[in-house]
Design an enzyme around this catalytic site. Structure first.
Site, mmCIF file in Angstrom:
data_model
loop_
_atom_site.group_PDB
_atom_site.id
_atom_site.type_symbol
_atom_site.label_atom_id
_atom_site.label_comp_id
_atom_site.label_asym_id
_atom_site.label_seq_id
_atom_site.Cartn_x
_atom_site.Cartn_y
_atom_site.Cartn_z
ATOM 1 N N SER A 143 60.264 47.510 3.951
ATOM 2 C CA SER A 143 60.476 48.728 3.184
ATOM 3 C C SER A 143 61.636 48.582 2.207
ATOM 4 C CB SER A 143 60.672 49.911 4.135
ATOM 5 O OG SER A 143 60.637 51.133 3.439
ATOM 6 N N ASP A 292 60.293 52.301 -3.715
ATOM 7 C CA ASP A 292 60.831 51.155 -2.974
ATOM 8 C C ASP A 292 59.803 50.026 -2.929
ATOM 9 O OD1 ASP A 292 59.060 52.260 -1.172
ATOM 10 O OD2 ASP A 292 60.399 52.146 0.545
ATOM 11 N N ASP A 294 57.688 48.649 -0.905
ATOM 12 C CA ASP A 294 56.328 48.827 -0.399
ATOM 13 C C ASP A 294 55.718 50.147 -0.851
ATOM 14 O OD1 ASP A 294 58.047 50.242 1.354
ATOM 15 O OD2 ASP A 294 56.551 50.185 2.952
ATOM 16 N N ASP A 296 56.305 53.360 -0.508
ATOM 17 C CA ASP A 296 56.065 54.533 0.333
ATOM 18 C C ASP A 296 57.164 55.588 0.167
ATOM 19 O OD1 ASP A 296 58.089 53.257 1.737
ATOM 20 O OD2 ASP A 296 57.084 53.328 3.683
#
Length: 547
Positions: A143, A292, A294, A296
């Site tokens: 993340s 960010d 990834d 999400d």
């Protein structure tokens, strides 16, 4: 105990030059060796996460392999004959290598593996699990953590992160395997996915729009994917929405696991948006978006009348989205009879106030978006779900996935800005209207990092001390309600969380689930912005001295 482990790894990594050289470099350094081997990475509801490197306390192809053998064994014991997994990965160092190793191991166990051919956002993986009807899903990502980290997140057949019970069962299976297991892959069971799933994902997101074709009112936007997975899908969905002026930060456009221009690629941090803010000033953009690695989480900054940019925190963006969606759906007559908003216990209580205005119920869950996903599936009618939000910049505005989604949130934020612009207002104006209507809620987060074995022990001791002698007063104000969620209260799973409420304040203490950090969440509510900010600043300083 540690020395034999070290020697075993030294032996088995002879053909893995990178890890072998790392092990040789710490030979004779007892502290460095201990840090790599004093424990195994723990497998929880968030899967694995840790620093890249050699050893049992590191993310590497061997710890990933061990986890995968255990997960495969767990899946093979579940009901149903045909087992399959969907696999995605982000731009981090080793992500693609780990992902394809995982696919090979699953194939060796007779489990079909569907793997994306390029880096892919986490919410697309959640969507893919549901779309392909796979038994499970895995995404390789850490993340928003620094470049030194990577992780291994596991999803169930509903596209939601696994439950505590499932994590415990998987952990038991993982324990049966070693780090250097051998396998023979079955290429016929490995399926590389093209753009079909991603395109279906974007189409479903676009169907959520409450102000489609808003291009005439769309703001000038500067966007940074922070060298991650959001670049293509965010740009595509904004183009579909009708955004005419979109500039992407060039230094942060291409995938780059070293995150050279943003060492901590977290949209919560102002430093991560520094290049985007500079470009926004140059382009005279009205809105800055940052996702960010990834994709999400999403952070935003909005240009004020004075030309300066105001960074919104996760709570502020969340309540703006909540109000916009409830208001627009009410206007359109699409608000369900019993609407439900889901938020975490550390998210602002303004969300509850707003929901009441529109006759919506609020479901509170523990910190972690998996609990929001579970809450959606627990609804008598999931069509009553309006949105889920958490203070850490995570939102889910549709039912297409069961994890936070920065792609759909980015679309909704831009169209929300366009909607208010059509009324002659900015997002700053809309936010100030919320404060005037519901009170000046101010939130803050204090984190303290604990490193190594001794650090973890120190953090545990701090929590034990607070639990043993709960605070009675904070800044002279009595604590009127103390909750220990480790006792299993309010129908929620047991969790290492402590909550303190008093007149005009709330303080929640918990260890991070992904990093060696103690986190303290603050919320205060006062009649003016100045009083609210002064109170929360003093409260943070006071509590920081106690932890």
């Amino acid at each position: 105990m540690i020395e034999p482990l070290y020697e075993e790894w030294l032996k088995h990594t002879r053909t893995d030059s990178e890890l072998h050289e790392e092990l040789l470099s710490v030979k004779g350094d007892a502290k460095a060796v201990e840090d790599r081997f004093y424990r195994e990475l723990s497998f929880g509801t968030g899967g694995l996460r840790g620093v890249l490197g050699a050893g049992t306390n590191r993310m590497n192809v061997y710890s990933v392999g061990k986890a995968t053998f255990g997960l495969a064994a767990y899946l093979l014991k579940q009901a149903g004959e045909k087992k399959s997994v969907a696999i995605a990965y982000d731009s981090r160092i080793k992500s693609r290598e780990f992902a394809f190793t995982i696919a090979e191991i699953f194939s060796s166990k007779g489990i079909e593996a569907y793997i994306f051919d390029e880096l892919t956002p986490t919410p697309v993986l959640s969507y893919a699990v549901r779309k392909l009807k796979t038994t499970a899903g895995i995404v390789i990502t850490a993340s928003h953590n620094p470049k030194e980290y990577n992780g291994y997140k596991v999803y169930n057949s509903k596209g939601c992160q696994i439950t505590d019970e499932a994590a415990a069962d998987i952990t038991a299976e993982i324990a049966r395997f070693g780090y250097f297991e051998t396998y023979e892959k079955d290429e016929s069971l490995i399926h590389v996915l093209n753009d079909e799933i991603k395109n279906a994902f974007l189409s479903e997101i676009y169907s959520l729009s409450l102000f489609p074709d808003c291009g005439d009112y769309a703001p000038k936007v500067v966007y940074t994917p922070l060298n991650g997975t959001g670049n293509k899908p965010v740009r595509e969905i904004l183009a579909k929405l009708g955004v005419k002026t979109l500039s992407v930060v060039p230094e942060q456009e291409a995938p780059d696991g070293s995150f050279a221009t943003c060492p901590y690629p977290n949209p919560e941090e102002k430093a991560a948006l520094s290049l985007a803010l500079a470009l926004a000033k140059e382009k005279n953009a009205e809105l800055v978006l940052a996702t960010d690695p990834d994709a999400d989480r999403v952070g935003i900054a909005v240009r004020g009348e004075n030309g300066e940019y105001r960074l919104f925190n996760g709570n502020e963006t969340g309540v703006l989205l909540e109000k916009y969606i409830l208001e627009r759906r009410q206007e359109k007559g699409t608000l369900p009879p019993s609407p439900v908003v889901v938020k975490t216990i550390v998210t602002t209580d303004m969300a509850t106030d707003i929901a009441k205005t529109y006759g919506a119920a609020v479901k509170e869950v523990l910190t972690g978006f998996k609990y929001i996903g579970e809450a959606i599936d627990a609804l008598a009618d999931e069509r009553s779900y309006i949105m889920g939000l958490e203070e850490s910049y995570g939102y889910l505005v549709g039912r297409h996935a069961r994890d936070k989604d920065a792609v759909s949130a980015a679309m909704m934020i831009v169209e929300m800005a366009a909607y208010y612009r059509s009324q002659g207002k900015s997002l700053i104006d809309a936010l100030e209207e919320l404060y005037e209507a519901y009170g000046y809620y101010t939130t803050s987060l204090f984190s303290k990092t604990y490193k190594g074995k001794s650090g973890k022990e120190e953090m545990d001791a701090v929590l034990a001390g607070i639990r043993r002698e709960p605070w009675k007063k904070l800044l002279g104000r009595p604590v009127l309600a103390f909750k220990d969620y480790l006792q299993g209260i309010e129908g929620l799973p047991k969790s290492d969380v402590l909550s303190f409420r008093g007149e005009g304040f709330r303080v929640i203490v918990r260890p991070s689930g992904t990093e060696p950090k103690l986190k303290v969440y603050f919320q205060v509510k006062e009649k003016t912005a100045e009083d609210s900010q002064a109170f929360v600043s003093a409260l943070v300083a006071s509590v920081a001295e106690m932890v």
